[in-house]
Design a protein around this motif. Structure first.
Motif, short mmCIF file in Angstrom:
data_model
loop_
_atom_site.label_atom_id
_atom_site.label_comp_id
_atom_site.label_asym_id
_atom_site.label_seq_id
_atom_site.Cartn_x
_atom_site.Cartn_y
_atom_site.Cartn_z
N GLY A 1 0.81 -0.86 -0.08
CA GLY A 1 -0.13 0.36 -0.29
C GLY A 1 0.75 1.27 -0.09
N VAL A 2 0.64 1.97 -0.72
CA VAL A 2 1.38 3.88 -0.75
C VAL A 2 0.11 4.43 -0.30
N PHE A 3 0.61 5.50 0.73
CA PHE A 3 -0.42 6.66 1.91
C PHE A 3 0.59 7.84 1.80
N GLY A 4 -0.65 8.66 1.81
CA GLY A 4 -0.46 9.65 1.70
C GLY A 4 -1.60 10.97 1.45
N LEU A 5 -1.03 12.03 0.83
CA LEU A 5 -1.87 13.07 0.87
C LEU A 5 -1.06 13.30 -0.88
N LEU A 6 -1.43 12.62 -1.43
CA LEU A 6 -0.95 12.08 -3.12
C LEU A 6 -2.64 12.23 -3.84
N GLY A 7 -2.08 12.55 -5.38
CA GLY A 7 -3.68 13.20 -5.87
C GLY A 7 -4.92 14.17 -5.40
N SER A 8 -4.07 15.19 -4.37
CA SER A 8 -4.53 16.72 -4.17
C SER A 8 -4.50 17.47 -4.55
N GLY A 9 -3.41 17.67 -5.50
CA GLY A 9 -2.96 18.61 -5.87
C GLY A 9 -1.95 19.60 -5.84
N ASN A 10 -0.82 18.57 -4.81
CA ASN A 10 0.56 18.93 -4.16
C ASN A 10 1.25 18.46 -5.37
N LEU A 11 1.87 19.15 -6.43
CA LEU A 11 2.94 17.65 -7.68
C LEU A 11 3.37 17.28 -7.39
N GLY A 12 4.42 17.95 -5.74
CA GLY A 12 5.60 17.23 -5.11
C GLY A 12 5.24 15.95 -4.82
N ASN A 13 4.02 15.84 -4.14
CA ASN A 13 3.82 14.60 -3.21
C ASN A 13 4.02 13.76 -4.44
N ASP A 14 2.94 13.96 -5.86
CA ASP A 14 2.64 13.39 -6.66
C ASP A 14 4.03 12.38 -7.16
#
Length: 406
Positions: free
Chosen positions: A8-21
């Motif tokens: 599993g991958v976890f985090g504030l992903l796909g929320s608009g922050n390009l660095g996280n993605d």
């Protein structure tokens, strides 16, 4: 026949922050190369975006959809409260279905931007506690950390780190911060940010006009301890940035405005309205790859967001940081540009122009330095992925690592 490893991958992903993605993309690349049989899904902020963009199943991080909106009415407050309880069960149920959970990069152990303890820090704690209780190996991979003033937030972050199976950091100050918070970091390593593992755009003829400067902007209001003066900090940042952009335009320099999060768009609009020149344009980047292409086409980059800086440095474009946290200073120093940091809280347009002109005079020399530092970052991240496999995946799966990770 061996059962595929469930990751599993976890985090504030796909929320608009390009660095996280971008960090997610780097980890998915590693898994595809080193563990191609792994079954991967996500618990994240923007599940629809993650599934559409990366082709993996995804579940919404929070039961309550308004988690990151300010709750002022009784119904919203009650919804948030109920959501905290429901998320305990939801998170544990999701973790139970996995052998390994990876938190890919991001500043998950810091509060350099405004942050409420019962938002993401609480979610991260639920993840790490569930992993420890249910036997899933949780890894915090090349994450950022920083000193935290809020006691509740600091406690949740400290316990999350302690409960994780594996930890590595994207810079030395992050590891130092966790050590200062009481976490035993003796076995924790420091590696470059995961975004340095992403493919570098192929060299091509610059698509931007001669002399173009990329200016990466941010909806900057200070950190978690600056809430009382957030609007003042933002006003000073915006005014200083506008003065700098206007000075570039008066010198005839084309300026390309970059963002790194959906919330930055009002800053772009404010600068364009204030300067009112056809020389000022705005990029519509939807990924770090897009940002790298933009920065590769520029003569020079001046940027605030951490991953705007990484994109510019990765393509070896001379870069000046409007620094708002130690992570930016550490990144610039590691890449050989430590002298080219300017405080985002106190933007002095005249001093910024002086630093900018000095940077441009050394452009050829600095491009060579950046090329060398990028080669070192790539080597270090190969070491990171090797260490991750050894720490998280069963020994029977190690044969897969003969395939080189990116």
């Amino acid at each position: 026949m061996r059962t595929p490893v469930r990751v599993g991958v976890f985090g504030l992903l796909g929320s608009g922050n390009l660095g996280n993605d971008g960090s997610l993309e780097a980890v998915l690349g590693y898994l595809s190369a080193a563990h191609p049989d792994a079954v991967v899904d996500a618990l994240c902020g923007g599940p629809e975006v993650v599934t559409a963009r990366y082709g993996i199943p995804a579940t919404r991080l929070h039961w309550y959809r308004g988690e990151y909106r300010t709750a002022s009415r009784a119904g919203a407050i009650a919804g948030k409260g109920v959501g905290k309880l429901v998320d305990v069960v939801r998170t544990a149920a999701w973790v139970r279905r996995h052998d390994v959970v990876i938190v890919p990069g991001m500043g998950v152990l810091e509060a350099t931007l405004p942050l409420r303890p019962w938002g993401f820090p609480y979610s991260l704690f639920l993840l790490c506690a569930s992993g420890r209780l249910l036997g899933a190996r949780v890894a915090l991979v090349s994450v950022g950390a920083a000193a935290i003033g809020s006691r509740p937030t600091r406690a949740l972050v400290r316990w999350s780190a302690k409960l994780a199976t594996y930890r590595s950091y994207r810079d030395g100050p992050s590891r130092d911060a966790m050590r200062a918070m009481g976490v035993d970091t003796a076995r924790d390593e420091v590696y470059p940010d995961l975004a340095f593992a992403l493919p570098t755009p192929p060299a091509s003829t610059p698509s931007g006009p001669p002399g173009q400067v990329c200016v990466g902007v941010m909806a900057f209001h200070g950190g978690d301890d600056d809430r009382a003066r957030a609007e003042e900090i933002h006003r000073r940042y915006l005014e200083g940035t506008i003065r700098f952009v206007r000075a570039l335009v008066e010198d005839g320099r084309p300026v390309r405005l970059l963002t790194g999060d959906a919330c930055d768009r009002p800053v772009v609009d404010a600068i364009r309205d204030a300067v009112d020149s056809p020389l000022v344009t705005a990029a519509e980047a939807v990924s770090l790859a897009d940002l790298m292409k933009e920065t590769a086409a520029a003569d020079t980059v001046v940027a605030t967001r951490y991953h705007n800086l990484i994109c510019a440095l990765k393509v070896a474009t001379p870069t000046l940081a409007l620094s708002y946290a130690a992570k930016s200073d550490a990144l610039m120093a590691r890449m050989g540009l430590g002298a080219y940091c300017h405080p985002a809280r106190e933007v002095d347009a005249d001093r910024l122009l002086e630093q900018f002109r000095e940077l441009e005079k050394r452009s050829t020399e600095l491009r060579r330095t950046l090329a060398e530092r990028n080669q070192d970052a790539a080597r270090r991240l190969k070491d990171q992925f090797t260490a991750l496999t050894e720490a998280l995946f069963p020994t029977t799966d190690h044969a897969q690592t003969l395939r080189k990770a990116p």
